[in-house]
Design an enzyme around this catalytic site. Structure first.
Site, PDB file in Angstrom:
ATOM      1  N   ASP A 172       0.852  -1.190   0.000  1.00  0.00           N
ATOM      2  CA  ASP A 172       0.000   0.000   0.000  1.00  0.00           C
ATOM      3  C   ASP A 172       0.892   1.246   0.000  1.00  0.00           C
ATOM      4  O   ASP A 172       1.752   1.399   0.869  1.00  0.00           O
ATOM      5  CB  ASP A 172      -0.881  -0.012   1.249  1.00  0.00           C
ATOM      6  CG  ASP A 172      -2.006   1.008   1.200  1.00  0.00           C
ATOM      7  OD1 ASP A 172      -1.790   2.096   0.607  1.00  0.00           O
ATOM      8  OD2 ASP A 172      -3.091   0.735   1.735  1.00  0.00           O
ATOM      9  N   THR A 231       3.427 -11.074  -9.347  1.00  0.00           N
ATOM     10  CA  THR A 231       2.292 -11.160  -8.441  1.00  0.00           C
ATOM     11  C   THR A 231       1.016 -10.931  -9.259  1.00  0.00           C
ATOM     12  O   THR A 231       1.062 -10.537 -10.422  1.00  0.00           O
ATOM     13  CB  THR A 231       2.376 -10.099  -7.334  1.00  0.00           C
ATOM     14  OG1 THR A 231       2.062  -8.819  -7.897  1.00  0.00           O
ATOM     15  CG2 THR A 231       3.763 -10.055  -6.708  1.00  0.00           C
ATOM     16  N   GLU A 232      -0.126 -11.174  -8.626  1.00  0.00           N
ATOM     17  CA  GLU A 232      -1.392 -10.912  -9.306  1.00  0.00           C
ATOM     18  C   GLU A 232      -1.520  -9.440  -9.680  1.00  0.00           C
ATOM     19  O   GLU A 232      -1.953  -9.100 -10.788  1.00  0.00           O
ATOM     20  CB  GLU A 232      -2.570 -11.324  -8.405  1.00  0.00           C
ATOM     21  CG  GLU A 232      -2.701 -12.812  -8.155  1.00  0.00           C
ATOM     22  CD  GLU A 232      -1.926 -13.301  -6.935  1.00  0.00           C
ATOM     23  OE1 GLU A 232      -2.171 -14.422  -6.494  1.00  0.00           O
ATOM     24  OE2 GLU A 232      -1.060 -12.548  -6.424  1.00  0.00           O
ATOM     25  N   GLU A 239       0.897  -7.318 -10.159  1.00  0.00           N
ATOM     26  CA  GLU A 239       1.881  -6.997 -11.192  1.00  0.00           C
ATOM     27  C   GLU A 239       1.353  -7.325 -12.582  1.00  0.00           C
ATOM     28  O   GLU A 239       1.506  -6.538 -13.521  1.00  0.00           O
ATOM     29  CB  GLU A 239       3.169  -7.774 -10.916  1.00  0.00           C
ATOM     30  CG  GLU A 239       4.295  -7.468 -11.884  1.00  0.00           C
ATOM     31  CD  GLU A 239       5.584  -8.153 -11.486  1.00  0.00           C
ATOM     32  OE1 GLU A 239       6.565  -8.068 -12.261  1.00  0.00           O
ATOM     33  OE2 GLU A 239       5.630  -8.766 -10.402  1.00  0.00           O
TER      34      GLU A 239
END
Length: 212
Positions: A118, A191-192, A194
């Site tokens: 975040d 990653t998802e 990304e």
């Protein structure tokens, strides 16, 4: 992105203690006993749905991995990946990683991954950023000497802030890319987030830093 609540998630997580570690504070200083094989330990803070950490465990069986994620409705998907993969070198922690020194002793961790954290863009929230100096101190307190942080984000502001924070703390910048997917970096595991952001044309930033 709104999280879809899964009221059954906690029950499922409790059904798989071989994958989801409960009371990790009791394992501080004893993580080498948790895995089948004693080998280097890498942790991902904010593991999300677990794609990155699971694929890393597949690609590097000589390393043990811990994925840390607080939200049960998210980490339960990571659990599904672990159940399917049946890997001996990966576990999950459903805890708040605000103070990782509660769970790990000095020298227990070799590397920390921070992927698409975040950004907390407002100045008043600076202390919540996972690359803020107080977090860097915590990582130092659990890492081996000259341990590393590997950091990825699509947020330019967070990346620039993090490079400054790393430098101010005295970390060594080993490798920096302002456009990871158009660099010569090999072996990148997405990653998802990304994959989602890169498909939109967002540039992916990446850095490897080491404690001196």
């Amino acid at each position: 992105m709104r999280l879809r609540n899964k009221p059954w998630a906690n029950d499922k997580l409790e059904q798989y203690p071989q994958y989801v570690i409960t009371s990790p504070e009791l394992l501080k200083g004893k993580w080498k006993d948790v895995f089948e094989t004693e080998q280097p330990l890498h942790i991902e803070i904010g593991t999300g749905r677990g794609r990155f950490i699971t694929e890393m465990a597949k690609a590097h069986p000589n390393i043990n991995y811990l994925g840390i994620e607080l939200q049960p409705s998210v980490i339960v998907t990571a659990l599904d990946r672990l159940i399917e993969a049946e890997l001996p070198n990966i576990k999950l922690l459903r805890v708040n990683a605000a103070d990782v020194t509660e769970f790990f002793a000095k020298g227990e961790v070799e590397r920390v991954y921070l992927n698409f954290s975040d950004p907390w863009p407002k100045k008043r929230h600076e202390k919540r950023r996972l690359t803020y100096k107080t977090f860097l101190k915590q990582y130092e307190d659990i890492l081996i000497d000259q341990g590393e942080i590997h950091f990825k984000t699509d947020n330019q502001g967070l990346f620039e802030y993090s490079l400054t924070s790393f430098s101010d703390y005295g970390l060594l910048l080993k490798w920096v890319s302002l456009d990871l997917h158009n660099s010569d970096f090999e072996g990148n595991i997405m990653t998802e987030y990304e994959e989602k952001f890169s498909k939109k044309g967002n540039r992916i930033y990446r850095a490897e830093v080491k404690y001196r």
